[in-house]
Design a protein around this motif. Structure first.
Motif, PDB file in Angstrom:
ATOM      1  N   VAL A 132       0.844  -1.208   0.000  1.00 17.07           N
ATOM      2  CA  VAL A 132       0.000   0.000   0.000  1.00 17.07           C
ATOM      3  C   VAL A 132       0.877   1.254   0.000  1.00 17.07           C
ATOM      4  O   VAL A 132       0.646   2.197  -0.765  1.00 17.07           O
ATOM      5  CB  VAL A 132      -0.956  -0.015   1.225  1.00 17.07           C
ATOM      6  N   ALA A 133       1.906   1.237   0.840  1.00 23.67           N
ATOM      7  CA  ALA A 133       2.817   2.390   0.880  1.00 23.67           C
ATOM      8  C   ALA A 133       3.549   2.539  -0.451  1.00 23.67           C
ATOM      9  O   ALA A 133       3.671   3.649  -0.990  1.00 23.67           O
ATOM     10  CB  ALA A 133       3.805   2.225   2.038  1.00 23.67           C
ATOM     11  N   ALA A 134       4.001   1.422  -1.009  1.00 22.20           N
ATOM     12  CA  ALA A 134       4.742   1.483  -2.276  1.00 22.20           C
ATOM     13  C   ALA A 134       3.847   1.969  -3.418  1.00 22.20           C
ATOM     14  O   ALA A 134       4.338   2.566  -4.383  1.00 22.20           O
ATOM     15  CB  ALA A 134       5.320   0.107  -2.605  1.00 22.20           C
ATOM     16  N   ALA A 135       2.549   1.718  -3.318  1.00 20.81           N
ATOM     17  CA  ALA A 135       1.619   2.194  -4.357  1.00 20.81           C
ATOM     18  C   ALA A 135       1.403   3.700  -4.273  1.00 20.81           C
ATOM     19  O   ALA A 135       0.781   4.279  -5.164  1.00 20.81           O
ATOM     20  CB  ALA A 135       0.288   1.451  -4.241  1.00 20.81           C
ATOM     21  N   GLY A 136       1.885   4.313  -3.196  1.00 21.17           N
ATOM     22  CA  GLY A 136       1.833   5.777  -3.119  1.00 21.17           C
ATOM     23  C   GLY A 136       0.958   6.347  -2.024  1.00 21.17           C
ATOM     24  O   GLY A 136       0.799   7.575  -1.939  1.00 21.17           O
ATOM     25  N   ALA A 137       0.395   5.487  -1.179  1.00 19.86           N
ATOM     26  CA  ALA A 137      -0.470   6.023  -0.114  1.00 19.86           C
ATOM     27  C   ALA A 137       0.351   6.866   0.867  1.00 19.86           C
ATOM     28  O   ALA A 137       1.430   6.453   1.282  1.00 19.86           O
ATOM     29  CB  ALA A 137      -1.166   4.891   0.623  1.00 19.86           C
ATOM     30  N   HIS A 138      -0.182   8.040   1.217  1.00 17.70           N
ATOM     31  CA  HIS A 138       0.454   8.834   2.277  1.00 17.70           C
ATOM     32  C   HIS A 138       0.212   8.183   3.633  1.00 17.70           C
ATOM     33  O   HIS A 138       1.040   8.253   4.535  1.00 17.70           O
ATOM     34  CB  HIS A 138      -0.146  10.240   2.326  1.00 17.70           C
ATOM     35  N   VAL A 139      -0.990   7.612   3.754  1.00 17.46           N
ATOM     36  CA  VAL A 139      -1.390   6.967   5.007  1.00 17.46           C
ATOM     37  C   VAL A 139      -1.749   5.523   4.689  1.00 17.46           C
ATOM     38  O   VAL A 139      -2.529   5.256   3.769  1.00 17.46           O
ATOM     39  CB  VAL A 139      -2.626   7.669   5.621  1.00 17.46           C
ATOM     40  N   VAL A 140      -1.183   4.596   5.435  1.00 18.20           N
ATOM     41  CA  VAL A 140      -1.572   3.190   5.311  1.00 18.20           C
ATOM     42  C   VAL A 140      -2.621   2.908   6.383  1.00 18.20           C
ATOM     43  O   VAL A 140      -2.348   3.041   7.582  1.00 18.20           O
ATOM     44  CB  VAL A 140      -0.363   2.247   5.519  1.00 18.20           C
ATOM     45  N   ALA A 141      -3.829   2.551   5.939  1.00 22.00           N
ATOM     46  CA  ALA A 141      -4.865   2.141   6.886  1.00 22.00           C
ATOM     47  C   ALA A 141      -4.817   0.627   7.008  1.00 22.00           C
ATOM     48  O   ALA A 141      -4.752  -0.072   5.995  1.00 22.00           O
ATOM     49  CB  ALA A 141      -6.238   2.590   6.401  1.00 22.00           C
ATOM     50  N   LEU A 142      -4.824   0.153   8.228  1.00 22.43           N
ATOM     51  CA  LEU A 142      -4.731  -1.294   8.430  1.00 22.43           C
ATOM     52  C   LEU A 142      -5.635  -1.723   9.574  1.00 22.43           C
ATOM     53  O   LEU A 142      -6.099  -0.881  10.352  1.00 22.43           O
ATOM     54  CB  LEU A 142      -3.276  -1.724   8.681  1.00 22.43           C
ATOM     55  N   ASP A 143      -5.910  -3.024   9.633  1.00 28.19           N
ATOM     56  CA  ASP A 143      -6.671  -3.558  10.757  1.00 28.19           C
ATOM     57  C   ASP A 143      -5.913  -3.207  12.036  1.00 28.19           C
ATOM     58  O   ASP A 143      -4.750  -3.566  12.204  1.00 28.19           O
ATOM     59  CB  ASP A 143      -6.815  -5.080  10.608  1.00 28.19           C
ATOM     60  N   GLY A 144      -6.613  -2.505  12.918  1.00 26.13           N
ATOM     61  CA  GLY A 144      -5.973  -2.081  14.168  1.00 26.13           C
ATOM     62  C   GLY A 144      -6.594  -2.755  15.372  1.00 26.13           C
ATOM     63  O   GLY A 144      -6.570  -2.199  16.472  1.00 26.13           O
ATOM     64  N   THR A 145      -7.143  -3.940  15.150  1.00 24.77           N
ATOM     65  CA  THR A 145      -7.778  -4.660  16.260  1.00 24.77           C
ATOM     66  C   THR A 145      -6.757  -5.525  16.994  1.00 24.77           C
ATOM     67  O   THR A 145      -5.616  -5.656  16.561  1.00 24.77           O
ATOM     68  CB  THR A 145      -8.927  -5.564  15.759  1.00 24.77           C
ATOM     69  N   ARG A 146      -7.214  -6.129  18.080  1.00 23.79           N
ATOM     70  CA  ARG A 146      -6.326  -6.985  18.868  1.00 23.79           C
ATOM     71  C   ARG A 146      -6.367  -8.436  18.398  1.00 23.79           C
ATOM     72  O   ARG A 146      -5.816  -9.320  19.036  1.00 23.79           O
ATOM     73  CB  ARG A 146      -6.716  -6.894  20.356  1.00 23.79           C
ATOM     74  N   ARG A 147      -7.031  -8.688  17.277  1.00 26.52           N
ATOM     75  CA  ARG A 147      -7.133 -10.058  16.779  1.00 26.52           C
ATOM     76  C   ARG A 147      -5.796 -10.517  16.181  1.00 26.52           C
ATOM     77  O   ARG A 147      -5.013  -9.686  15.687  1.00 26.52           O
ATOM     78  CB  ARG A 147      -8.236 -10.133  15.711  1.00 26.52           C
ATOM     79  N   PRO A 148      -5.541 -11.840  16.217  1.00 28.68           N
ATOM     80  CA  PRO A 148      -4.300 -12.331  15.607  1.00 28.68           C
ATOM     81  C   PRO A 148      -4.263 -12.006  14.124  1.00 28.68           C
ATOM     82  O   PRO A 148      -5.278 -12.078  13.432  1.00 28.68           O
ATOM     83  CB  PRO A 148      -4.364 -13.846  15.825  1.00 28.68           C
ATOM     84  N   ARG A 149      -3.091 -11.630  13.652  1.00 32.51           N
ATOM     85  CA  ARG A 149      -2.940 -11.265  12.247  1.00 32.51           C
ATOM     86  C   ARG A 149      -2.457 -12.482  11.458  1.00 32.51           C
ATOM     87  O   ARG A 149      -1.746 -13.326  12.013  1.00 32.51           O
ATOM     88  CB  ARG A 149      -1.952 -10.101  12.133  1.00 32.51           C
ATOM     89  N   PRO A 150      -2.825 -12.566  10.180  1.00 31.90           N
ATOM     90  CA  PRO A 150      -2.492 -13.770   9.408  1.00 31.90           C
ATOM     91  C   PRO A 150      -0.997 -14.054   9.313  1.00 31.90           C
ATOM     92  O   PRO A 150      -0.603 -15.207   9.153  1.00 31.90           O
ATOM     93  CB  PRO A 150      -3.064 -13.492   8.018  1.00 31.90           C
ATOM     94  N   ASP A 151      -0.160 -13.019   9.399  1.00 34.75           N
ATOM     95  CA  ASP A 151       1.285 -13.280   9.293  1.00 34.75           C
ATOM     96  C   ASP A 151       1.939 -13.506  10.656  1.00 34.75           C
ATOM     97  O   ASP A 151       3.161 -13.637  10.749  1.00 34.75           O
ATOM     98  CB  ASP A 151       1.995 -12.151   8.529  1.00 34.75           C
ATOM     99  N   GLY A 152       1.126 -13.515  11.705  1.00 32.83           N
ATOM    100  CA  GLY A 152       1.667 -13.813  13.043  1.00 32.83           C
ATOM    101  C   GLY A 152       2.354 -12.637  13.709  1.00 32.83           C
ATOM    102  O   GLY A 152       2.809 -12.747  14.853  1.00 32.83           O
ATOM    103  N   LEU A 153       2.450 -11.498  13.022  1.00 33.84           N
ATOM    104  CA  LEU A 153       3.082 -10.327  13.636  1.00 33.84           C
ATOM    105  C   LEU A 153       2.086  -9.627  14.549  1.00 33.84           C
ATOM    106  O   LEU A 153       0.879  -9.675  14.334  1.00 33.84           O
ATOM    107  CB  LEU A 153       3.547  -9.335  12.561  1.00 33.84           C
TER     108      LEU A 153
END
Ligand SMILES: CC(=O)N[C@H](C=O)[C@@H](O)[C@H](O)[C@H](O)COP(=O)(O)O
Length: 228
Positions: A90-111
């Motif tokens: 998303v950042a590489a595509a040019g977004a000034h702001v990256v909006a992302l899931d900001g919940t406390r749920r586990p993320r698919p990549d484990g981070l």
């Protein structure tokens, strides 16, 4: 930083317009979405929010205002920019702001969210907007380093009821928690009065999507009134 602190401060009181078309819809075309976003800017939007890498880059070329980008993968669980890989794209595509899931749920990549935000900072100059679904999410997202907190996922994670309009109660609770991060009202803001109420409740800025940019839904609202 693509956006300075003063750029973020300049969004105080702003209307931000989200332009998104969904899979299978005729308007799901990057050129179309960029045109819709540019039309919103003519109307006074001070920033725009768009989904998908092609839409982000087309919109970056079409408008002079900050672009909030996200990358939806799937439609349940953690699907808004779910991994660091998505976020960096998303950042590489040019977004000034990256909006992302900001919940406390586990993320698919484990981070963790904190690791994801640290990875975005290491790999790009983008600002990070955490789309939250509860007060607890917002507190955790601010602690994880998010630059902006959105109420985007209120009513979509099971922690809050999906009420008809915006979840102003949650917005007020997040504002009252005084997390030191601007709070963006987003989600089911369907009227100008609701947008005003969100600002009055302490939102730094207000994101409106469906009620401005989704004609299929708007048509349905009118039809409901005619058929009831
Ligand atoms: C929950 C979810 O997937 N929200 C998405 C996030 O980008 C979009 O589908 C919404 O249109 C956007 O948040 C704006 O909200 P509204 O369209 O209600 O004004």
């Amino acid at each position: 930083m693509l956006l300075t602190a003063s750029d973020l401060a300049a969004l105080k009181g702003a209307l931000i317009v989200s332009a998104q078309a969904y899979p299978g819809e005729p308007m799901r075309d990057p050129r179309t979405m960029a045109q819709v976003a540019a039309s919103a800017v003519i109307g006074g939007a001070k920033a725009v929010r768009v989904q998908g890498l092609a839409d982000i880059s087309a919109t970056r070329s079409a408008v002079q205002v900050p672009v909030i980008g996200l990358f939806k993968d799937g439609h349940e669980g953690v699907f808004i920019t779910p991994t660091l890989h998505h976020a960096l794209a998303v950042a590489a595509a040019g977004a000034h702001v990256v909006a992302l899931d900001g919940t406390r749920r586990p993320r698919p990549d484990g981070l963790t969210l904190a690791e994801t935000i640290a990875g975005i900072r290491a790999g790009s100059g983008a600002t990070v907007m955490a789309d939250c679904g509860s007060l607890e999410d917002a507190i955790a997202a601010a602690a994880a380093g998010a630059d902006l907190i959105g109420t985007t996922l209120a009513g979509y994670t099971g922690e809050r009821p999906k009420i008809q309009g915006p979840d102003l109660e949650l917005l007020e609770d997040i504002v009252a928690a005084d997390l030191g991060v601007p709070v963006i009202a987003e989600g089911r803001i369907h009227t100008p009065a609701q947008a005003r109420a969100a600002l009055d409740a302490g939102a730094h800025a207000v994101v409106v999507g469906t009620a401005i940019t989704h004609p299929a839904t708007l048509t349905g609202w009118f039809l409901d009134a005619l058929e009831s």
